[in-house]
Design a protein around this motif. Structure first.
Motif, mmCIF file in Angstrom:
data_model
loop_
_atom_site.group_PDB
_atom_site.id
_atom_site.type_symbol
_atom_site.label_atom_id
_atom_site.label_comp_id
_atom_site.label_asym_id
_atom_site.label_seq_id
_atom_site.Cartn_x
_atom_site.Cartn_y
_atom_site.Cartn_z
ATOM 1 N N ARG A 244 2.281 5.380 -2.550
ATOM 2 C CA ARG A 244 2.038 6.721 -2.034
ATOM 3 C C ARG A 244 2.995 7.715 -2.677
ATOM 4 O O ARG A 244 4.082 7.389 -3.150
ATOM 5 C CB ARG A 244 2.237 6.726 -0.507
ATOM 6 C CG ARG A 244 1.312 5.772 0.233
ATOM 7 C CD ARG A 244 -0.104 6.301 0.312
ATOM 8 N NE ARG A 244 -0.161 7.460 1.168
ATOM 9 C CZ ARG A 244 -0.321 7.395 2.489
ATOM 10 N NH1 ARG A 244 -0.411 6.225 3.091
ATOM 11 N NH2 ARG A 244 -0.370 8.503 3.191
ATOM 12 N N GLU A 245 2.580 9.007 -2.645
ATOM 13 C CA GLU A 245 3.328 10.041 -3.345
ATOM 14 C C GLU A 245 4.739 10.229 -2.803
ATOM 15 O O GLU A 245 5.689 10.441 -3.555
ATOM 16 C CB GLU A 245 2.573 11.371 -3.262
ATOM 17 C CG GLU A 245 1.251 11.413 -4.015
ATOM 18 C CD GLU A 245 0.113 10.771 -3.240
ATOM 19 O OE1 GLU A 245 0.358 10.285 -2.100
ATOM 20 O OE2 GLU A 245 -1.016 10.728 -3.775
ATOM 21 N N ASN B 209 6.297 4.137 8.438
ATOM 22 C CA ASN B 209 4.854 4.212 8.246
ATOM 23 C C ASN B 209 4.164 2.861 8.404
ATOM 24 O O ASN B 209 2.936 2.799 8.399
ATOM 25 C CB ASN B 209 4.548 4.786 6.859
ATOM 26 C CG ASN B 209 4.887 6.264 6.749
ATOM 27 O OD1 ASN B 209 4.145 7.119 7.209
ATOM 28 N ND2 ASN B 209 6.035 6.561 6.157
ATOM 29 N N SER C 91 0.821 -1.207 0.000
ATOM 30 C CA SER C 91 0.000 0.000 0.000
ATOM 31 C C SER C 91 0.856 1.260 0.000
ATOM 32 O O SER C 91 0.588 2.215 -0.734
ATOM 33 C CB SER C 91 -0.929 -0.008 1.216
ATOM 34 O OG SER C 91 -1.642 1.201 1.321
ATOM 35 N N LEU C 92 1.926 1.252 0.791
ATOM 36 C CA LEU C 92 2.744 2.452 0.957
ATOM 37 C C LEU C 92 3.592 2.769 -0.281
ATOM 38 O O LEU C 92 3.875 3.937 -0.560
ATOM 39 C CB LEU C 92 3.657 2.300 2.169
ATOM 40 C CG LEU C 92 2.971 2.336 3.532
ATOM 41 C CD1 LEU C 92 3.929 1.882 4.621
ATOM 42 C CD2 LEU C 92 2.459 3.743 3.834
#
Length: 293
Positions: free
Chosen positions: A178-179, A202, A174-175
């Motif tokens: 991320r941007e 995170n 999922s991470l």
């Protein structure tokens, strides 16, 4: 933002803190009582509770309270160290699988599936029964408390990492979309640096929860193996081998089994309550469900 823990979690944390402080302070309690936890007194065996022996004595006349405190040092140490070690291995494997993907991901996850499919307790019993003298250790070294404790930690680490690995892999998958991760990739940072400095912090929440919940399982495993004579061996006390010594005296002196059994029960339940509370507190979806959103 982390929610405040509920009353059950607060009670669990307090119980674990009391057990930890009592175990760490065992030598101080021993000095204050003026007793020797290892001193055998066959004339004073199985004494009931008294001012000199608050919980009575065991089958060899040793103070039961001191044996419980020293046993807690072993059982809690094995639980915490093995859980942290297994989580560290699982975190490394989960990060590699989730971030690198492809064949590495498939290989590592099939390995995790294979370990999960193994019958855990029978496997631990077989591995714990391996004679360390056949590996080159002397008989004294193989039976020393440090080696036996280290063997338990290694065994639990070898079979306990897949749960954390799968959780970390899911978080990493999922991470990495991320941007901030994509920005780090665009800046040319190495995959190891991105995984360690951007993804891992995170993913700390599921790692913390998995580690906390694993402590209770490890304490149970240590107790079972010690009960079967394959873990920590007397005269070094652990809650598991104290139950072993009490099994033939369960009707004559049931407190010898009640006290270590109760401490194992309290520890495992408290750790699980604390782990569940941390999972709810660190999971934003659970906060939304609890608020009715």
């Amino acid at each position: 933002m982390i929610r405040r823990l509920g009353p059950s979690a607060t009670f669990a944390a307090a119980a674990l803190a009391v057990l930890a402080v009592a175990a760490v302070g065992a030598p101080l309690v021993e000095a204050l009582m003026g007793l020797d936890a290892e001193a055998v007194d066959l004339f004073g065996r199985l004494q009931p509770p008294s001012p000199e022996h608050p919980l009575g004595t065991d089958e060899l006349g040793r103070d039961l309270l001191l044996r419980l405190l020293y046993g807690g040092r072993v059982s809690l140490t094995v639980g915490v160290v093995a859980a942290v070690a297994a989580s560290a291995v699982g975190t490394a494997i989960g990060l590699a699988a989730g971030y690198l993907g492809g064949r590495i991901d498939a290989l590592l996850m099939r390995l995790a599936d294979g370990v999960i499919a193994l019958p855990l307790l029978p496997l631990l019993i077989v591995l714990a029964a391996v004679d360390l003298t056949k590996l080159g250790l002397s008989a004294d070294a193989a039976n020393s408390p440090t080696v036996l404790l280290g063997r338990l930690v290694v065994l639990v680490t070898l079979v306990g990492w897949p749960t954390t690995a799968r959780l970390v892999r899911a978080a990493t998958l999922s991470l990495r979309r991320r941007e901030f991760v994509q920005a780090a990739q665009a800046l040319g940072y190495s995959p190891m640096r991105i995984a360690a400095r951007h993804v891992l912090p995170n993913a700390a929440a599921p790692i913390l929860v998995a580690t906390t919940l694993a402590v209770g399982n490890v304490v149970l495993f240590e107790s079972v193996l010690s009960f079967l004579g394959l873990g920590i061996r007397p005269p070094t006390p652990s809650w598991g081998n104290m139950l072993t010594g009490a099994q033939e005296l369960i009707w004559e002196s049931p407190r010898l089994a009640i006290w270590p059994g109760m401490l194992i029960f309290v520890t495992v339940v408290s750790v699980n309550l604390l782990g569940d509370a941390l999972r709810d507190a660190l999971d934003p979806r659970s906060r939304r469900r609890s608020s009715g959103g």
